[in-house]
Scaffold this motif. Structure first.
Motif, mmCIF file in Angstrom:
data_model
loop_
_atom_site.group_PDB
_atom_site.id
_atom_site.type_symbol
_atom_site.label_atom_id
_atom_site.label_comp_id
_atom_site.label_asym_id
_atom_site.label_seq_id
_atom_site.Cartn_x
_atom_site.Cartn_y
_atom_site.Cartn_z
ATOM 1 N N LYS A 246 40.111 5.140 22.703
ATOM 2 C CA LYS A 246 41.433 5.149 23.330
ATOM 3 C C LYS A 246 42.192 3.857 23.016
ATOM 4 O O LYS A 246 43.402 3.879 22.786
ATOM 5 N N CYS B 96 45.115 10.765 20.865
ATOM 6 C CA CYS B 96 44.992 11.219 19.482
ATOM 7 C C CYS B 96 46.294 11.897 19.040
ATOM 8 O O CYS B 96 47.004 12.494 19.850
ATOM 9 N N LYS C 88 33.259 15.725 23.273
ATOM 10 C CA LYS C 88 34.079 14.890 24.142
ATOM 11 C C LYS C 88 33.495 13.497 24.363
ATOM 12 O O LYS C 88 33.912 12.779 25.269
ATOM 13 N N TRP D 247 41.316 15.251 23.578
ATOM 14 C CA TRP D 247 41.586 14.071 22.749
ATOM 15 C C TRP D 247 43.079 13.815 22.574
ATOM 16 O O TRP D 247 43.511 12.654 22.464
ATOM 17 N N ASN E 48 34.243 6.084 24.485
ATOM 18 C CA ASN E 48 35.540 6.753 24.547
ATOM 19 C C ASN E 48 36.657 5.747 24.798
ATOM 20 O O ASN E 48 37.765 5.883 24.262
ATOM 21 N N LEU F 14 41.882 12.680 14.383
ATOM 22 C CA LEU F 14 40.438 12.819 14.443
ATOM 23 C C LEU F 14 40.006 13.996 13.578
ATOM 24 O O LEU F 14 40.807 14.852 13.214
#
Length: 515
Positions: free
Chosen positions: A81, A201, A68, A196, A77, A96
């Motif tokens: 995004k 994602c 994560k 995700w 992260n 991913l």
């Protein structure tokens, strides 16, 4: 089935080698975001991003330390995004790379599982009941933890296998795949996926998708687990897509519920016979080699049963190359690549273009970096221009993740943009034709028109289009029950008066009225 897959063309990006924005010698997420317009300009409207999660990088990120968290070398992260968001603004999708079968031995789950005292993670990995019990049928590690047992491996010694259980129990320490510990592992992986998907994602390429359950010879238990994942996606994220590293569409798509499955470069299989088959003396016997020693039936005899079985419930994905495969330029020149890629990109299903293949980047024999070994040579930095480090990075050359191709003849995006006959523009033209014509997209409308053992050409039909390929250095002419005008052409070909005449090393897409 996500509707966007109907016209999807993927571009695979190896993040550490694509574009470096902060000058540390390693590609990053912001570099991918910055180059999305370039990817879209090729005709690729989707991206598969190789692992970008936190890792000690003993296997180039396929040894995950934290599912994560984006690896700090790539950014944060929030950077990822933003990449999702920018892709969506351009009508693009991004998958991913999910590594569900194993983690790094530095993952927090494993740190807990290796403890002698029982805890909630004791059953997250597969352990024998004694450090002296070393199963001969499985790779394992022993004597390196405080826990009295050996733990099974999935790949390298730093990659302990997650516990999805066993289908056939052959020892007391083995758990059936329905055991609560095994179910907990499945649910933990679903939790990673939800994390995700909620972040933006669009789905996952699944590494070693067929490797989950042990002693599962026909993969029925592994397929059952993936059907459960597909049910979750259909219910909670119906537009999310999954492509499997399985290379058996009849199992992966039909039985396991994946939307797509790769045909990979496995010796003896159909894909291998097209591009990478050699004779006993090392000479080219690939169908797409100009040497003309190939056999299209080796491909069709493998492909057609898989296609017929899976065509109504998913898509076969053909690749130009990937991060595990030598680039096609290792055995083919530019014209051979033009013809091979044109074929791949006009086949049914969902194709994947590996970064740099569109300009003919080379495969190099290099020392292993981050567990790459012979794969390392397909992972060198993207070649953007003639500037420093071929435009990949402003870092000093010795700081680069891998060396760039510094030869005077090294292809670059900048130079191929200026050449209307370049490999880059060939890819653009054939993808533009694909996007403009639904008959040339993912739809399962494949019909063989002409294919014979050890002969050229190969001709097939897709809706109103007849596609003919003669990679050999010999002119050919055959009877074909159609007449049409060329919509895409490499070399010289004509289809008229029910005769197809093809020049040497030629590829053609004909639009035929009345079919």
């Amino acid at each position: 089935m996500p509707k966007w897959l109907d016209d999807a063309v993927f571009y695979e990006i190896y993040p550490q080698s694509f574009y470096d924005t902060n000058g540390d010698g390693i590609g990053d997420i912001d570099g991918i975001t910055e180059k999305l317009d370039y990817v879209k300009s090729l005709g690729c409207n989707a991206v598969w991003l190789n692992p970008c999660f936190d890792s000690p990088f003993m296997d180039a990120g396929y040894d995950v330390r934290d599912y994560k968290k984006v690896a700090p070398r790539y950014g944060t992260n929030e950077d990822l995004k933003r990449c999702f968001s920018e892709a969506h603004k351009r009508g693009m999708h991004l998958l991913l790379d999910l590594v569900p079968g194993h983690t790094s031995d530095r993952h927090s789950w494993f740190r807990e599982s290796q403890k002698a005292q029982q805890n909630p993670y004791s059953g997250r990995y597969i352990w024998t009941d004694s450090v002296w019990n070393r199963p001969a049928d499985f790779g394992c590690m022993c004597g390196v933890t405080e826990r009295d047992g050996c733990y099974l491996l999935n790949f390298f010694s730093s990659q302990p296998a997650l516990n999805y259980g066993f289908n056939k129990i052959t020892a007391p320490w083995q758990q059936h795949y329905t055991h609560p510990d095994c179910v907990a592992t499945r649910e933990a992986m679903k939790d990673v996926m939800r994390f995700w998907l909620d972040a933006g994602c669009d789905g996952f390429r699944v590494d070693m998708a067929d490797s989950l359950v042990k002693n599962d010879g026909d993969r029925t238990a592994t397929a059952e687990i993936w059907r459960g994942v597909r049910e979750m996606l259909d219910r909670e994220y119906p537009e999310a897509a999954m492509v499997s590293e399985w290379s058996d569409p009849k199992q992966a798509i039909v039985q396991a519920g994946f939307h797509m499955d790769f045909l990979l470069d496995h010796p003896g299989k159909g894909y291998h016979s097209l591009f990478r088959e050699t004779g006993p003396d090392g000479s080219q016997h690939s169908f797409f080699s100009k040497q003309g020693k190939g056999n299209i039936m080796k491909f069709l005899n493998d492909y057609l049963p898989q296609y017929d079985a899976s065509k109504n419930c998913g898509y076969i994905s053909l690749i130009t190359c990937n991060h595990d495969t030598p680039r096609m330029t290792l055995g083919f020149d530019e014209l051979e690549c033009k013809i091979a890629y044109s074929f791949l990109l006009t086949m049914p299903g969902v194709p994947f273009l590996y970064y740099g293949d569109e300009i003919g980047m080379q495969y190099f024999k290099l020392p292993s970096v981050e567990g790459g070994y012979q794969r390392t040579g397909s992972r060198t930095p993207m070649q953007w221009n003639r500037g420093k480090n071929r435009g990949f990075s402003a870092a000093d050359p010795e700081k680069l993740y891998l060396p760039v191709d510094e030869r005077d003849c090294a292809p670059t995006v900048e130079e191929q943009e200026k050449d209307g006959d370049s490999l880059l523009h060939t890819v653009r033209r054939v993808l533009a034709l694909r996007h403009d014509n639904p008959d040339l997209q993912a739809v399962p409308n494949f019909e063989v028109v002409y294919a014979k053992e050890n002969e050229y050409p190969f001709v097939f039909r897709r809706g109103k289009f007849v596609i003919a390929v003669n990679p050999s250095c010999r002119e050919t002419e055959i009877p074909v029950a159609a007449e049409g005008k060329p919509r895409f052409l490499i070399g010289s070909s004509s289809l008229k008066s029910s005769r197809l005449a093809m020049g040497k090393q030629s590829f053609a897409v004909f639009e035929c009225a009345g079919l």
